[in-house]
Enzyme design. Sequence first.
Site, PDB file in Angstrom:
ATOM      1  N   GLY A  50       0.823  -1.215   0.000  1.00 55.75           N
ATOM      2  CA  GLY A  50       0.000   0.000   0.000  1.00 55.75           C
ATOM      3  C   GLY A  50       0.850   1.256   0.000  1.00 55.75           C
TER       4      GLY A  50
ATOM      5  N   GLY B 157      -0.358   4.349   0.435  1.00 58.21           N
ATOM      6  CA  GLY B 157      -1.120   5.448   1.033  1.00 58.21           C
ATOM      7  C   GLY B 157      -0.217   6.192   2.010  1.00 58.21           C
TER       8      GLY B 157
ATOM      9  N   VAL C 264      -2.542  -6.857  -4.475  1.00 58.43           N
ATOM     10  CA  VAL C 264      -2.248  -7.899  -3.483  1.00 58.43           C
ATOM     11  C   VAL C 264      -3.495  -8.777  -3.386  1.00 58.43           C
ATOM     12  CG1 VAL C 264      -1.763  -8.319  -1.034  1.00 58.43           C
ATOM     13  CG2 VAL C 264      -0.754  -6.344  -2.195  1.00 58.43           C
TER      14      VAL C 264
ATOM     15  N   GLU D 281     -17.866  17.622   4.729  1.00 56.68           N
ATOM     16  CA  GLU D 281     -16.859  18.312   3.901  1.00 56.68           C
ATOM     17  C   GLU D 281     -17.273  18.284   2.432  1.00 56.68           C
ATOM     18  OE1 GLU D 281     -12.791  18.316   6.409  1.00 56.68           O
ATOM     19  OE2 GLU D 281     -12.885  16.781   4.870  1.00 56.68           O
TER      20      GLU D 281
ATOM     21  N   ALA E 115      -5.477  10.527   8.196  1.00 56.95           N
ATOM     22  CA  ALA E 115      -4.151  10.620   7.574  1.00 56.95           C
ATOM     23  C   ALA E 115      -3.102  10.878   8.650  1.00 56.95           C
ATOM     24  CB  ALA E 115      -4.143  11.757   6.555  1.00 56.95           C
TER      25      ALA E 115
END
Length: 407
Positions: free
Chosen positions: A8, A10, A78, A166, A318
């Site tokens: 990943g 990210g 994956v 948002e 995050a």
Amino acid sequence: MKKVVVLGAGYAGLKVVHELQKRANGQVEITLVDKNNYHYEATALHEVAAGTLPPSKISYPVADIIKPAVTTFIQDEVTGFDLDDKTVSLKNHDALSYDYLVIALGFVSETFGVEGAEEYALPMANLEQAEAIHTHILKMMDEYKKTQDPDYLKLIVCGAGFTGIELAGVLADGRKEYADRAGVNPSQIKIEVVEASTRLLPMFSEKLANYGVNVVKGLGVELVTGARIQKVEPDKITYTMGKDEEETTGTTTGKTIIWTTGVSGSPIVQADEALKARRGRSIPTDHLTVEGHDDAYIIGDVAAVMPPEGGRPYPTTAQIALGMGKYVAEDLANRIKNGSQLAKPFVYKSLGTVASVGNTRAFGEAMGHEYRGYVASALKKMIANESLYRVGGAGQVLRNGRFDLYH
Ligand code: NAD
């Protein structure tokens, strides 16, 4: 030479690679796997969905981060891993073996089994999906021109969590673009948010949450709360309100239905019994490894990290993903150089939580203080820049031009 496989690209996975390249240079071979050859800022997907930012502003090539002498990038999906055999299987490449594994496979949209949600609502959990939403909105505006059916001008957001709120804010900012396309007045673009809970934004104090709700309402967004969506059909959602004998059913129609009722961790993590995941998230040890497999780390949105005082896991953000990535890189570097894990466990300290409602309106909390309006908006951009900086260094911040939002 130790082999580290990172799954990943990210915030969490890329952070591990970025830090480990610096910390264990010459002692480690890293293999990074992701189905995309780019990283995207998941925190800004709603802006791409609304069309207020182009995809290129929130994404950059993985190649910009990796040092080819240390890290090999494999673009592939994956399909699973075997924590006993220490192997990872991929869709189009041979299996990989590792000394250490970092599972950072990120999140997918969660429908909670609501009938029709998968088929008829638009998810917003990756860059492609966000782009598809913007394309869809513009297509619906074109259809309005042909049909004059007001349902083409209606944007329905399902779920008013952080993401839904948002998103509603940036959709309001996008009204002018949509209206121009449809040849109508921006006020004719209707935005409706349908939410099961009656207490919105529970991570904030009631006062701050009310402030946020009023900001959203002030943008002409209709908020339907206490409405549990039961069914999605083409151009229509059905929800129930109230309890027992008082329960009523309502519907709303519109040609754009966006699904933001929450996320879960990767289905690959959910499918692996050794990880004992719930909603694709596994509770790691205090060193962020998989229980019983201390050579495999699990971080980012596939990890449910419990605060020291217990209760519910930290929300997946995050910010915490970057914190985990940094810790894992330190722990790995220590193991590779000194043969032991760090003495200190992973500890999370939040910089703050800020929700933005469009480009200039925001509210949130940082270090015990609540912020509103412009200050909060600037704080949010600082946290976003800080995130980019933490992943990719100053170059990424400048290249992606986040600074041009400070005006
Ligand atoms: P969420 O779980 O926070 O919110 C989902 C919302 O959908 C909830 O309010 C829930 O009541 C509602 N919902 C669920 N099922 C429903 C149904 N059937 N009918 C109507 N409403 C329904 O999910 P999210 O907003 O996608 O956020 C995911 C994670 O990402 C969270 O941890 C969040 O804190 C984080 N996040 C953080 C930021 C930030 O820090 N600025 C921004 C976006 C997301």
